[in-house]
Write a protein that holds these residues in place. Sequence first.
Motif, PDB file in Angstrom:
ATOM      1  N   TRP A 143       0.843  -1.218   0.000  1.00 29.51           N
ATOM      2  CA  TRP A 143       0.000   0.000   0.000  1.00 29.51           C
ATOM      3  C   TRP A 143       0.865   1.250   0.000  1.00 29.51           C
ATOM      4  CZ3 TRP A 143      -0.426   4.219   3.158  1.00 29.51           C
ATOM      5  CH2 TRP A 143      -1.545   5.031   2.952  1.00 29.51           C
ATOM      6  N   ASN A 147       0.866   4.210  -2.855  1.00 35.55           N
ATOM      7  CA  ASN A 147       0.231   5.486  -2.544  1.00 35.55           C
ATOM      8  C   ASN A 147       1.187   6.575  -2.077  1.00 35.55           C
ATOM      9  OD1 ASN A 147      -2.928   4.949  -2.536  1.00 35.55           O
ATOM     10  ND2 ASN A 147      -1.941   3.153  -1.633  1.00 35.55           N
ATOM     11  N   SER A 155      -0.685  11.268  -7.147  1.00 36.50           N
ATOM     12  CA  SER A 155      -1.150  10.070  -6.453  1.00 36.50           C
ATOM     13  C   SER A 155      -2.600  10.220  -6.020  1.00 36.50           C
ATOM     14  CB  SER A 155      -0.278   9.794  -5.222  1.00 36.50           C
ATOM     15  OG  SER A 155      -0.468  10.812  -4.259  1.00 36.50           O
ATOM     16  N   ALA A 157      -3.750   9.547  -3.085  1.00 42.83           N
ATOM     17  CA  ALA A 157      -3.822  10.157  -1.766  1.00 42.83           C
ATOM     18  C   ALA A 157      -3.823  11.675  -1.854  1.00 42.83           C
ATOM     19  CB  ALA A 157      -2.654   9.680  -0.899  1.00 42.83           C
TER      20      ALA A 157
END
Length: 364
Positions: A143, A147, A155, A157
């Motif tokens: 993860w 991210n 990204s 995020a």
Amino acid sequence: MISRPPSVPPASPESSSIDPERLKKQKAASVVLYIGLVLLALWVVRDFIVVVAWAGVVAIALWPLLHKLASKRWFNGRTTLLATLFTLVIALLVVLPVGLGIAQALHEAHELSDWFRGVQESGIPVPDFVGRLPFGVQQITAWWQANLAQPLRDSAAMKGLHSPTVMTLGRHFGARAVHAAMVFAFMLVTLFVIFQAGPRLSGSLLRAARRGFGDSGADLVQHMATAVRGTVSGLVVVGVGEGVLLGIAYFVTGVPHAALLGLVTAIAAMLPFCAPIVFALAALWLLAQGSLAGAIGLAVFGAIVVFVAEHFVRPVLIGNSTRLPFLLVLFGILGGAETFGLLGIFIGPALMTVLMVLWTDLVE
């Protein structure tokens, strides 16, 4: 010649005798009128009831000190000066920590801005402590690589930070902060008026309670005031104690700005179960820096301190001042906070005191 006194007309039946049924209806109508006017007045000032309640809690907590200083030679007859002094001290106790926190945040805003621009271009590498976790290493690493390890400019995020939901939450938080500042300002004004009224106000309240509900009603009001005062004392003493102990733990484990963070912890600890948020964030920071032992030690020590303080020390302090059993104090604090919010922390023990007084009167 002797003048005769003027003849008095005979009294009518309506003036000479009062119909009991009519009198009963008049009293009932008066009660309905009074209740309606009181409810209308409360509806008009509904937005300020919480302000008055908070001012009442603070005034009850400081009333013995106010009464003691009012009897001194320097403050004798100078109620306005005394009220101004108390109000300014309370304002400083709230504004000073908030101001220190904002100043510290502004001081580090430049470094945070530089770091943020850097991670936008190069991303955040996977911390070393992730590989030492007992479980979930592959999932967390995958993860993180997807991210955060890549440049954050494009990204998911970073896009989430600019989503309408986040922007709405930011505006909502700003509106709540402005509302809290206005409530605090109105509370200070109300508190100044209460302090300026001085002992006359407490005497008037006790006389009104005694006239309306008898001596038992006045005693009940005094017991409730004692409960609120004991609750405030317990919250402040326990909060300061937790802040000092955890501040030492921050210093030992190497958390930056240990003194300021200890002050924040003390303020948070005055509210039930809010201190874990502060020391948990500090433990996460230590974990991110690779200090696994320091993070675990701080989390365990903080959990022990909070558990002992919240479940034993605070109920004992409040129970000793109000003569309430441990369980009633704990239920009063937790149930009051769940029902009435932050203000319920003080309302709950007061209601438990009323319940205890009524029970004592019933069994005796």
